[in-house]
Design a protein around this motif. Structure first.
Motif, PDB file in Angstrom:
ATOM      1  N   ALA A  95       0.802  -1.230   0.000  1.00  0.00           N
ATOM      2  CA  ALA A  95       0.000   0.000   0.000  1.00  0.00           C
ATOM      3  C   ALA A  95       0.828   1.270   0.000  1.00  0.00           C
ATOM      4  O   ALA A  95       0.332   2.320  -0.418  1.00  0.00           O
ATOM      5  N   CYS A  96       2.070   1.224   0.462  1.00  0.00           N
ATOM      6  CA  CYS A  96       2.876   2.444   0.545  1.00  0.00           C
ATOM      7  C   CYS A  96       3.329   2.883  -0.842  1.00  0.00           C
ATOM      8  O   CYS A  96       3.141   2.178  -1.841  1.00  0.00           O
ATOM      9  N   GLU A  97       3.938   4.040  -0.916  1.00  0.00           N
ATOM     10  CA  GLU A  97       4.370   4.589  -2.201  1.00  0.00           C
ATOM     11  C   GLU A  97       5.355   3.661  -2.910  1.00  0.00           C
ATOM     12  O   GLU A  97       5.247   3.432  -4.120  1.00  0.00           O
ATOM     13  N   ALA A  98       6.316   3.111  -2.163  1.00  0.00           N
ATOM     14  CA  ALA A  98       7.298   2.221  -2.775  1.00  0.00           C
ATOM     15  C   ALA A  98       6.635   0.974  -3.347  1.00  0.00           C
ATOM     16  O   ALA A  98       6.938   0.545  -4.472  1.00  0.00           O
ATOM     17  N   CYS A  99       5.736   0.379  -2.600  1.00  0.00           N
ATOM     18  CA  CYS A  99       5.052  -0.820  -3.080  1.00  0.00           C
ATOM     19  C   CYS A  99       4.203  -0.524  -4.309  1.00  0.00           C
ATOM     20  O   CYS A  99       4.165  -1.318  -5.262  1.00  0.00           O
ATOM     21  N   ARG A 100       3.532   0.627  -4.307  1.00  0.00           N
ATOM     22  CA  ARG A 100       2.665   0.970  -5.447  1.00  0.00           C
ATOM     23  C   ARG A 100       3.465   1.187  -6.720  1.00  0.00           C
ATOM     24  O   ARG A 100       2.948   0.964  -7.822  1.00  0.00           O
ATOM     25  N   ARG A 101       4.729   1.607  -6.593  1.00  0.00           N
ATOM     26  CA  ARG A 101       5.524   1.789  -7.798  1.00  0.00           C
ATOM     27  C   ARG A 101       6.354   0.536  -8.138  1.00  0.00           C
ATOM     28  O   ARG A 101       7.236   0.586  -9.001  1.00  0.00           O
ATOM     29  N   GLY A 102       6.094  -0.573  -7.444  1.00  0.00           N
ATOM     30  CA  GLY A 102       6.752  -1.834  -7.765  1.00  0.00           C
ATOM     31  C   GLY A 102       8.132  -1.978  -7.180  1.00  0.00           C
ATOM     32  O   GLY A 102       8.939  -2.759  -7.676  1.00  0.00           O
ATOM     33  N   GLU A 103       8.403  -1.272  -6.079  1.00  0.00           N
ATOM     34  CA  GLU A 103       9.704  -1.373  -5.411  1.00  0.00           C
ATOM     35  C   GLU A 103       9.478  -1.843  -3.978  1.00  0.00           C
ATOM     36  O   GLU A 103       9.793  -1.166  -3.009  1.00  0.00           O
ATOM     37  N   GLU A 104       8.946  -3.055  -3.872  1.00  0.00           N
ATOM     38  CA  GLU A 104       8.567  -3.597  -2.567  1.00  0.00           C
ATOM     39  C   GLU A 104       9.754  -3.730  -1.614  1.00  0.00           C
ATOM     40  O   GLU A 104       9.563  -3.755  -0.391  1.00  0.00           O
ATOM     41  N   GLN A 105      10.965  -3.809  -2.179  1.00  0.00           N
ATOM     42  CA  GLN A 105      12.142  -3.931  -1.304  1.00  0.00           C
ATOM     43  C   GLN A 105      12.344  -2.694  -0.440  1.00  0.00           C
ATOM     44  O   GLN A 105      13.056  -2.761   0.583  1.00  0.00           O
ATOM     45  N   TYR A 106      11.746  -1.565  -0.826  1.00  0.00           N
ATOM     46  CA  TYR A 106      11.852  -0.338  -0.043  1.00  0.00           C
ATOM     47  C   TYR A 106      10.551  -0.032   0.695  1.00  0.00           C
ATOM     48  O   TYR A 106      10.295   1.126   1.060  1.00  0.00           O
ATOM     49  N   CYS A 107       9.738  -1.036   0.922  1.00  0.00           N
ATOM     50  CA  CYS A 107       8.439  -0.869   1.587  1.00  0.00           C
ATOM     51  C   CYS A 107       8.592  -0.049   2.862  1.00  0.00           C
ATOM     52  O   CYS A 107       9.446  -0.325   3.714  1.00  0.00           O
ATOM     53  N   SER A 108       7.749   0.975   2.989  1.00  0.00           N
ATOM     54  CA  SER A 108       7.787   1.831   4.177  1.00  0.00           C
ATOM     55  C   SER A 108       6.555   1.628   5.041  1.00  0.00           C
ATOM     56  O   SER A 108       6.212   2.488   5.855  1.00  0.00           O
ATOM     57  N   GLY A 109       5.881   0.500   4.852  1.00  0.00           N
ATOM     58  CA  GLY A 109       4.733   0.179   5.686  1.00  0.00           C
ATOM     59  C   GLY A 109       5.143  -0.034   7.127  1.00  0.00           C
ATOM     60  O   GLY A 109       6.325   0.016   7.475  1.00  0.00           O
ATOM     61  N   PRO A 110       4.181  -0.316   7.998  1.00  0.00           N
ATOM     62  CA  PRO A 110       4.472  -0.425   9.439  1.00  0.00           C
ATOM     63  C   PRO A 110       5.572  -1.418   9.774  1.00  0.00           C
ATOM     64  O   PRO A 110       6.296  -1.243  10.744  1.00  0.00           O
ATOM     65  N   LYS A 111       5.705  -2.466   8.977  1.00  0.00           N
ATOM     66  CA  LYS A 111       6.703  -3.489   9.284  1.00  0.00           C
ATOM     67  C   LYS A 111       7.678  -3.720   8.130  1.00  0.00           C
ATOM     68  O   LYS A 111       8.441  -4.672   8.152  1.00  0.00           O
ATOM     69  N   SER A 112       7.646  -2.878   7.127  1.00  0.00           N
ATOM     70  CA  SER A 112       8.499  -2.988   5.934  1.00  0.00           C
ATOM     71  C   SER A 112       8.235  -4.303   5.205  1.00  0.00           C
ATOM     72  O   SER A 112       7.293  -5.027   5.506  1.00  0.00           O
ATOM     73  N   CYS A 113       9.078  -4.615   4.217  1.00  0.00           N
ATOM     74  CA  CYS A 113       8.902  -5.887   3.514  1.00  0.00           C
ATOM     75  C   CYS A 113       9.374  -7.032   4.406  1.00  0.00           C
ATOM     76  O   CYS A 113      10.141  -6.829   5.356  1.00  0.00           O
ATOM     77  N   THR A 114       8.896  -8.220   4.113  1.00  0.00           N
ATOM     78  CA  THR A 114       9.328  -9.414   4.833  1.00  0.00           C
ATOM     79  C   THR A 114      10.308 -10.173   3.961  1.00  0.00           C
ATOM     80  O   THR A 114       9.968 -10.593   2.851  1.00  0.00           O
ATOM     81  N   LEU A 115      11.528 -10.341   4.435  1.00  0.00           N
ATOM     82  CA  LEU A 115      12.536 -11.064   3.688  1.00  0.00           C
ATOM     83  C   LEU A 115      12.250 -12.557   3.723  1.00  0.00           C
ATOM     84  O   LEU A 115      11.668 -13.081   4.672  1.00  0.00           O
ATOM     85  N   THR A 116      12.697 -13.248   2.672  1.00  0.00           N
ATOM     86  CA  THR A 116      12.408 -14.668   2.540  1.00  0.00           C
ATOM     87  C   THR A 116      12.988 -15.473   3.692  1.00  0.00           C
ATOM     88  O   THR A 116      12.412 -16.457   4.124  1.00  0.00           O
ATOM     89  N   TYR A 117      14.139 -15.045   4.183  1.00  0.00           N
ATOM     90  CA  TYR A 117      14.658 -15.635   5.422  1.00  0.00           C
ATOM     91  C   TYR A 117      15.281 -14.531   6.259  1.00  0.00           C
ATOM     92  O   TYR A 117      15.586 -13.454   5.755  1.00  0.00           O
ATOM     93  N   ASN A 118      15.433 -14.821   7.546  1.00  0.00           N
ATOM     94  CA  ASN A 118      15.891 -13.812   8.505  1.00  0.00           C
ATOM     95  C   ASN A 118      15.028 -12.542   8.415  1.00  0.00           C
ATOM     96  O   ASN A 118      15.532 -11.431   8.387  1.00  0.00           O
ATOM     97  N   GLY A 119      13.725 -12.758   8.379  1.00  0.00           N
ATOM     98  CA  GLY A 119      12.802 -11.643   8.301  1.00  0.00           C
ATOM     99  C   GLY A 119      11.924 -11.533   9.532  1.00  0.00           C
ATOM    100  O   GLY A 119      10.701 -11.560   9.433  1.00  0.00           O
TER     101      GLY A 119
END
Length: 372
Positions: A95-119
């Motif tokens: 939902a954040c600006e980064a996610c909406r532009r297809g850059e989920e790695q920079y997610c600025s949501g409440p908990k950021s993106c979830t990494l595949t491991y060590n997340g």
């Protein structure tokens, strides 16, 4: 889903068999039986806590290829039996600006993106476990189609090494006919050389290992500079429009800065540890940009998979069994890999009955939730 994996429970320990239970597929999720997983230098750093952020137990692996075994309600993009991929992320706020532009790695949501491991996620702190395992469950939005032209084993490294080098080329608008430097001809660098050529750039490979010169040219490099060759460095001064620096450890950036044209961009993609002190005068006097870039979003990953399929770009891989992972880590530390190990996960599945009784039981992994 009962899952067998290889992981480590402390930074000084070798990877060994572990087991845990992944929760049943929910709406919007895809369950995947893993067939192959690439071995990234980040896996080594994370397992050894080189970045001082590892949560144990740690099950590495973020270059995942497998078969869909089950889909949750509402999933429309994938069906059972399809070959799919999962890269460095399994969720984001969407939902954040980064996610909406297809850059989920920079997610600025409440908990950021979830990494595949060590997340791990606050407040519960439970961890996510990656692809050195027999299976994984992922949100539909983070599952990728794999082009038929690319074999599953070769597709795995593209999900990290491929997109990590493609993304900065796209972001800083590498143009056909421009000059691209690639520092470090390893897992990431050997993909960067091929991708840069496919985008129409003139590529210069920059290596500290003279024995990689011929390999770099075979990958498509137009020029190779061995960094100990003072004459070559002098001749190459102010010759590069862009530099992708894939070197995964602290190193002197000064010789690379001197290779840049005025207005050029140096994108760091490999070094998370430290940057030794350097004199910034050349940055100022030549208006250079020293920047960083983190993996790539789902859109970029899909794009680089298609680019690799179209142009015949493939990682050079060495297929290994799961029980060879500790030796693979040693070889990676010694830079004795040309250029990417990929685990054949059938080697783990075939030993399921033998290993399960002795595999350590670890806590169920985080589901990758980022809301609430």
């Amino acid at each position: 889903m009962h899952t067998l994996a290889y992981g480590t429970q402390e930074k000084s320990a070798s990877l060994s068999p572990v087991q845990f239970t992944r929760q049943p597929v929910r709406a919007g999720e895809v369950e995947i039986e893993i067939t192959h997983c690439g071995v990234c230098h980040s896996d080594l750093h994370q397992a050894r806590d080189d970045w001082s952020n590892t949560v144990y137990p740690c099950v590495p692996g973020h270059e995942i290829i497998g078969k869909v075994t089950r889909v949750g309600d509402g999933v429309s993009k994938f069906s059972e039996g399809e070959t799919v991929g999962v890269g460095c992320m399994v969720n984001s706020c969407q939902a954040c600006e980064a996610c909406r532009r297809g850059e989920e790695q920079y997610c600025s949501g409440p908990k950021s993106c979830t990494l595949t491991y060590n997340g791990p996620k606050i407040p519960d702190g439970t961890n996510t476990y990656g692809g050195y395992a027999t299976g994984i469950t992922v949100r539909e939005e983070f599952v990728l189609n794999i082009p038929d032209a690319i074999s599953p084993a070769e597709a795995a490294p593209i999900l990290c090494a491929g997109v990590t080098t493609y993304s900065p080329m796209k972001h800083w608008n590498l143009q056909k006919g421009q000059s691209l430097g690639v520092a470090g001809i390893g897992g990431l660098g050997h993909m960067a050389v091929q991708i840069g050529k496919a985008l129409g750039a003139s590529v210069t490979a920059l290596t500290t290992s003279a024995d990689k010169s011929d390999l770099a040219r075979e990958l498509g490099a137009d020029t190779v500079i061995v960094m100990s060759d003072e004459t070559a460095l002098k001749d190459g001064a102010r010759s590069l429009d862009m530099l992708i620096d894939t070197i995964p450890y602290a190193h002197d950036i000064t010789p690379y800065i001197k290779l840049m044209k005025p207005g050029g961009v140096i994108a760091l993609v490999g070094n998370f540890i430290e940057m030794p002190a350097f004199v910034p005068a050349d940055l100022v006097f030549h208006r250079l940009t020293l920047a960083g870039s983190l993996i790539g979003g789902i859109t970029d990953t899909a794009e680089v998979l298609e680019l690799c399929a179209e142009h015949g770009i493939r990682p050079q891989i060495e297929l290994i069994d799961m029980d060879g992972i500790n030796e693979a880590f040693k070889r990676m530390e010694g830079e004795d890999v040309r250029f990417r190990h990929v685990i054949d996960m059938s080697s783990l599945k075939s030993r399921r009955d033998e290993l399960t009784p002795e595999a350590s039981e670890i806590a169920a992994p985080n589901r990758g939730d980022v809301t609430g």
